[in-house]
Design a protein around this motif. Structure first.
Motif, PDB file in Angstrom:
ATOM      1  N   TYR A 468       0.843  -1.194   0.000  1.00  0.00           N
ATOM      2  CA  TYR A 468       0.000   0.000   0.000  1.00  0.00           C
ATOM      3  C   TYR A 468       0.883   1.250   0.000  1.00  0.00           C
ATOM      4  O   TYR A 468       2.059   1.225   0.356  1.00  0.00           O
ATOM      5  N   ARG A 469       0.304   2.363  -0.387  1.00  0.00           N
ATOM      6  CA  ARG A 469       0.964   3.658  -0.328  1.00  0.00           C
ATOM      7  C   ARG A 469       0.000   4.667   0.292  1.00  0.00           C
ATOM      8  O   ARG A 469      -1.190   4.407   0.426  1.00  0.00           O
ATOM      9  N   GLU A 470       0.526   5.833   0.642  1.00  0.00           N
ATOM     10  CA  GLU A 470      -0.326   6.899   1.169  1.00  0.00           C
ATOM     11  C   GLU A 470      -0.075   8.182   0.393  1.00  0.00           C
ATOM     12  O   GLU A 470       0.992   8.373  -0.202  1.00  0.00           O
ATOM     13  N   THR A 471      -1.070   9.043   0.391  1.00  0.00           N
ATOM     14  CA  THR A 471      -0.942  10.357  -0.240  1.00  0.00           C
ATOM     15  C   THR A 471      -1.874  11.314   0.490  1.00  0.00           C
ATOM     16  O   THR A 471      -2.399  10.997   1.569  1.00  0.00           O
ATOM     17  N   ILE A 472      -2.109  12.480  -0.097  1.00  0.00           N
ATOM     18  CA  ILE A 472      -3.005  13.467   0.518  1.00  0.00           C
ATOM     19  C   ILE A 472      -4.159  13.759  -0.435  1.00  0.00           C
ATOM     20  O   ILE A 472      -4.037  13.611  -1.650  1.00  0.00           O
ATOM     21  N   GLU A 500       0.585  19.839  -1.642  1.00  0.00           N
ATOM     22  CA  GLU A 500      -0.560  19.677  -2.535  1.00  0.00           C
ATOM     23  C   GLU A 500      -0.469  18.320  -3.228  1.00  0.00           C
ATOM     24  O   GLU A 500       0.631  17.807  -3.462  1.00  0.00           O
ATOM     25  N   PRO A 501      -1.612  17.719  -3.543  1.00  0.00           N
ATOM     26  CA  PRO A 501      -1.590  16.401  -4.196  1.00  0.00           C
ATOM     27  C   PRO A 501      -1.171  16.515  -5.659  1.00  0.00           C
ATOM     28  O   PRO A 501      -1.412  17.528  -6.317  1.00  0.00           O
ATOM     29  N   LEU A 502      -0.537  15.465  -6.155  1.00  0.00           N
ATOM     30  CA  LEU A 502      -0.155  15.354  -7.564  1.00  0.00           C
ATOM     31  C   LEU A 502      -0.913  14.196  -8.203  1.00  0.00           C
ATOM     32  O   LEU A 502      -1.582  13.407  -7.525  1.00  0.00           O
ATOM     33  N   ALA A 503      -0.783  14.088  -9.529  1.00  0.00           N
ATOM     34  CA  ALA A 503      -1.437  13.000 -10.260  1.00  0.00           C
ATOM     35  C   ALA A 503      -0.855  11.663  -9.826  1.00  0.00           C
ATOM     36  O   ALA A 503       0.298  11.570  -9.373  1.00  0.00           O
ATOM     37  N   ARG A 504      -1.648  10.601  -9.985  1.00  0.00           N
ATOM     38  CA  ARG A 504      -1.197   9.259  -9.628  1.00  0.00           C
ATOM     39  C   ARG A 504       0.050   8.885 -10.430  1.00  0.00           C
ATOM     40  O   ARG A 504       0.105   9.060 -11.651  1.00  0.00           O
ATOM     41  N   ALA A 506       2.985  10.266  -9.994  1.00  0.00           N
ATOM     42  CA  ALA A 506       3.914  11.395 -10.146  1.00  0.00           C
ATOM     43  C   ALA A 506       5.047  11.352  -9.135  1.00  0.00           C
ATOM     44  O   ALA A 506       6.059  12.022  -9.307  1.00  0.00           O
ATOM     45  N   GLY A 507       4.883  10.581  -8.054  1.00  0.00           N
ATOM     46  CA  GLY A 507       5.948  10.485  -7.064  1.00  0.00           C
ATOM     47  C   GLY A 507       5.936  11.649  -6.093  1.00  0.00           C
ATOM     48  O   GLY A 507       4.883  12.122  -5.658  1.00  0.00           O
ATOM     49  N   PHE A 508       7.124  12.165  -5.779  1.00  0.00           N
ATOM     50  CA  PHE A 508       7.243  13.265  -4.815  1.00  0.00           C
ATOM     51  C   PHE A 508       8.089  14.377  -5.419  1.00  0.00           C
ATOM     52  O   PHE A 508       9.090  14.124  -6.096  1.00  0.00           O
ATOM     53  N   GLU A 509       7.672  15.624  -5.193  1.00  0.00           N
ATOM     54  CA  GLU A 509       8.440  16.775  -5.649  1.00  0.00           C
ATOM     55  C   GLU A 509       8.704  17.702  -4.466  1.00  0.00           C
ATOM     56  O   GLU A 509       7.831  17.912  -3.611  1.00  0.00           O
ATOM     57  N   PHE A 510       9.897  18.260  -4.449  1.00  0.00           N
ATOM     58  CA  PHE A 510      10.234  19.271  -3.444  1.00  0.00           C
ATOM     59  C   PHE A 510      10.602  20.553  -4.188  1.00  0.00           C
ATOM     60  O   PHE A 510      11.435  20.542  -5.104  1.00  0.00           O
ATOM     61  N   VAL A 511       9.981  21.659  -3.802  1.00  0.00           N
ATOM     62  CA  VAL A 511      10.172  22.932  -4.509  1.00  0.00           C
ATOM     63  C   VAL A 511      10.649  23.989  -3.522  1.00  0.00           C
ATOM     64  O   VAL A 511      10.094  24.136  -2.417  1.00  0.00           O
ATOM     65  N   LEU A 548       2.734  13.711  -4.163  1.00  0.00           N
ATOM     66  CA  LEU A 548       2.484  15.002  -3.548  1.00  0.00           C
ATOM     67  C   LEU A 548       3.705  15.907  -3.747  1.00  0.00           C
ATOM     68  O   LEU A 548       4.819  15.443  -3.980  1.00  0.00           O
ATOM     69  N   ARG A 549       3.441  17.212  -3.643  1.00  0.00           N
ATOM     70  CA  ARG A 549       4.499  18.216  -3.780  1.00  0.00           C
ATOM     71  C   ARG A 549       4.578  19.006  -2.480  1.00  0.00           C
ATOM     72  O   ARG A 549       3.557  19.400  -1.909  1.00  0.00           O
ATOM     73  N   ALA A 550       5.820  19.236  -2.016  1.00  0.00           N
ATOM     74  CA  ALA A 550       6.053  20.074  -0.843  1.00  0.00           C
ATOM     75  C   ALA A 550       6.832  21.311  -1.289  1.00  0.00           C
ATOM     76  O   ALA A 550       7.901  21.190  -1.899  1.00  0.00           O
ATOM     77  N   THR A 551       6.303  22.467  -0.989  1.00  0.00           N
ATOM     78  CA  THR A 551       6.936  23.722  -1.400  1.00  0.00           C
ATOM     79  C   THR A 551       7.278  24.530  -0.160  1.00  0.00           C
ATOM     80  O   THR A 551       6.382  24.922   0.610  1.00  0.00           O
ATOM     81  N   VAL A 552       8.546  24.779   0.078  1.00  0.00           N
ATOM     82  CA  VAL A 552       8.959  25.642   1.186  1.00  0.00           C
ATOM     83  C   VAL A 552       9.049  27.071   0.649  1.00  0.00           C
ATOM     84  O   VAL A 552       9.684  27.332  -0.376  1.00  0.00           O
TER      85      VAL A 552
END
Length: 686
Positions: A468-472, A500-504, A506-511, A548-552
């Motif tokens: 299983y995996r998790e997202t938001i 914010e959530p990304l498309a299925r 898409a993995g993870f992005e850090f901005v 999901l994407r995390a933007t600082v």
């Protein structure tokens, strides 16, 4: 026996389990004088099934290499397993032969592996021969079976002999077409063969059609071989391995009609990186005993006493004792110490192996399945076009019964994988489990029994965990300040971020959107490190997070107290703060499943898939079977191999590939969350 490449025939006996391939081999060996009498599967005395597990299971688990000598010809025979769980061994044999002989049980007719082997053999451009075995069995309908074969595989399927006297003998329809058959007409069968064969030879066709000349069988060898090579003719012969009917006639077909290595389609080698296996990078071997050596390893056996045994087909050149050979692109040669020819479990040392021969070399650790052996650095980038093996679907998570056996288990598993290209070992770091995957329950059971009996190592098993995996489910913002003062230099870091959530998929992005240096650039990687430390275990049920994407975008620092560790901690806490507001959810893996089975079982299969939350996406017909395509949650397929076997009486097979992840149903999410909390509580108590 002294022989040349022109005097060699290579044949793989293929077909569904229970077709009688091993018993047929025994009859052929005995009739040719290679053994005194044919062995018995029930008594465990066959030449092919010599392995203790094969004797226990009473069917073939591995491909056996055998040979027999006729007055002018040596015939190399590969006896292959027929049950779907062990089909990888049979597929591996395809590149070692010119002819694929598909054995069909007269009582059961066209079965799943019958159709698959006809397709796989055609894909490898092999000449094909159909052998109908057990023609003397009760209540068989041979005319219907022949008609079914022609309907399934085309008008190219024509009988080269026919059963007579209630299956106690056969009559020739090609060399000496005379006598009466149990059905059909010998003369008509002969005429159909002549008509089919001469279509590939314009000169013969002109003589036959325009001049009305009779064409003698002696003139038909070359066009017959060409028709086989082009798939324009698929001969059918009838035998009974039990009463001996048709055995002499089959040996005569091997001798007089099957292609030798100079006549069959050339093997599909390529040089360098694979483009399509043909075209600009195709490499054409020449079955010439005087050229550089080129041989292909199609079978590997790892024996605790003998070591690694590599079984290969020579395609070019001659291998002798003391020949210096290279393995693939390896630069260190080895010297052939003992060149072996196999007769089941027995090995006979031989002086040489020429193009067309199947031989073996022992105790060369560098040899692996599918590698190319050669004696020239010019050949070190030559490969065989890869075979397409079924995906190993069944899995068992394994762990040692005894502490300290972890390293030994790893070594043994790698030895098993070296022998079998359809065994796969996966180690999931996230779930902390090692999973052994194979083509079915029986496949895995045989591997575990081999570990116990041959290597004296036992393991505990359980079904593998579902990844299983998790997202938001929504965007959110988080904030955290890390401040620590312990006397002297302190720690300080403050982070603001949004997720914010990304498309299925898409993995993870850090901005990084920090402006004005409120967080110095050298601390941004520390913030990312803190965020990524949370991804390994999501907040709902502890599964890895994705999509999901995390933007600082803001923060604060202290000119003295800000350190990397402070921003790692602040990034982690800010991300956790945002997660709690972002509606975290559990994702479950959805797979594309293809299930192949006889048409009569399709209703049961589709109903069962629907009960497993499956969605049928299509069906298509095959020769004697149908394929159902469906999308199914992976969690619902635990134990499906056994279920399919039960529904289809062992005649079904299936494969799956990951399609995508999608949100799990609410009840399943709640169940997983509860289990996670319970597990955490137990760990805290411990």
């Amino acid at each position: 026996m002294n022989y040349t490449t022109e005097n060699i025939r290579t044949v793989a006996l293929l077909g569904h389990g229970g077709a009688g391939k091993t018993t047929l081999v025994e009859a052929l060996l005995a009739r040719a004088g290679a053994i005194q009498t044919g062995g018995s599967i029930e008594r465990g005395t066959t030449v092919s099934d010599f392995d203790p597990l094969e004797k226990s299971f009473q069917h073939s688990l591995r491909t056996s290499a055998l040979h027999l000598d006729l007055p002018n010809v040596r015939v190399h025979i590969l006896d292959t397993p027929g049950f779907p769980d062990f089909i990888g061994q049979a597929i591996g044999a395809l590149d070692a032969v010119e002819t694929a002989a598909i054995v069909v049980n007269a009582s059961t007719g066209i079965e799943m592996i019958t159709s698959r082997m006809m397709e796989w053999a055609a894909n490898r451009r092999l000449c094909r021969l159909i052998i109908i075995n057990r023609i003397d069995a009760e209540n068989v309908d041979l005319p219907k079976l022949l008609a079914d074969l022609r309907n399934a595989f085309g008008k190219e399927v024509l009988p080269i002999n026919l059963p007579a006297e209630n299956g106690t003998k056969v009559v020739d329809c090609f060399f000496n077409p005379s006598g009466d058959a149990d059905f059909s007409s010998v003369a008509e069968a002969h005429q159909a063969l002549i008509d089919q064969v001469i279509e590939v030879d314009e000169e013969l066709m002109a003589r036959y059609l325009e001049q009305g000349q009779e064409i003698a069988a002696s003139e038909l060898h070359q066009p017959f071989e060409k028709a086989l090579r082009e798939g324009h003719l698929i001969p059918v012969c009838f035998v009974s391995a039990k009463n001996g009917a048709g055995i002499d006639e089959l040996l005569q077909i091997f001798d007089r009609l099957l292609p030798n290595p100079t006549e069959g389609n050339p093997p599909q080698f390529f040089r360098g990186d694979l483009v399509d296996g043909r075209g600009a990078n195709e490499f054409r071997s020449v079955p010439d005993s005087k050229k550089h050596v080129l041989a292909h390893v199609f079978k590997v056996v790892v024996d605790p006493y003998v070591g690694k045994l590599g079984v290969f087909r020579v395609h070019q050149g001659t291998i002798t004792k003391d020949t210096q050979l290279f393995v693939g692109s390896g630069r260190k040669p080895f010297k052939v110490g003992h060149l072996l020819m196999l007769q089941g479990a027995k090995t006979v040392e031989v002086q040489s192996a020429c193009p067309g021969d199947i031989a073996a070399i022992a105790k060369v650790d560098e040899i692996d399945f599918d590698c190319v052996l050669h004696d020239s650095h010019d050949e070190d980038h030559i490969h065989m076009r890869p075979l397409e093996f079924p995906t190993p679907m069944s899995g068992l998570a394994i762990q040692p019964k005894r502490r300290g056996d972890e390293q030994r288990i790893s070594e043994v598993l790698h030895k098993l994988m070296a022998e079998d290209p359809t065994l796969l070992v996966e180690h999931d770091v996230t779930l902390n489990e090692t999973v052994l995957r194979g083509l079915g329950e029986l496949h895995l059971r045989s591997a575990l029994e081999r570990m116990a009996s041959q290597y004296k190592i036992e393991v505990q098993t359980r079904p593998p965990r579902v990844p299983y995996r998790e997202t938001i489910g929504a965007a959110a913002e988080g904030h955290a300040r890390h401040k620590k003062q312990t006397g002297g230099a302190g720690q300080f870091g403050e982070v603001f971020l949004r997720i914010e959530p990304l498309a299925r998929g898409a993995g993870f992005e850090f901005v990084d959107q920090v402006k004005g240096g409120v967080i110095p650039f050298q601390f941004i990687p520390a913030v990312q490190k803190g965020v990524e430390s949370v991804l390994a275990a999501g907040p709902v049920a502890g599964f890895p997070m994705q999509d999901l994407r995390a933007t600082v975008y803001d923060g604060k620092h202290h000119p003295v107290d800000s350190k990397e560790i402070a921003f790692v901690s602040a990034g982690r806490k800010a991300f956790l703060d945002a997660l709690n507001k972002a509606r975290p959810i559990v994702l479950e893996p959805i797979v594309n499943a293809e299930i192949e089975a006889p048409e009569s079982h399709i209703g049961d299969i589709t109903g069962d898939l629907s009960s497993r939350r499956g969605h049928i996406t299509g069906t298509r017909g095959l020769a004697g079977a149908m394929t159902v395509e469906a999308r199914v949650p992976l969690a619902e397929l635990e134990g499906y191999s056994a279920r399919l076997k039960s529904m289809t009486q062992g005649r079904g097979a299936w494969t799956m590939t990951l399609s995508h992840y999608e949100p799990a149903p609410p009840n399943l999410q709640q169940q997983l969350a509860t289990e996670h909390k319970s597990k955490g509580k137990h760990e805290d108590d411990d």
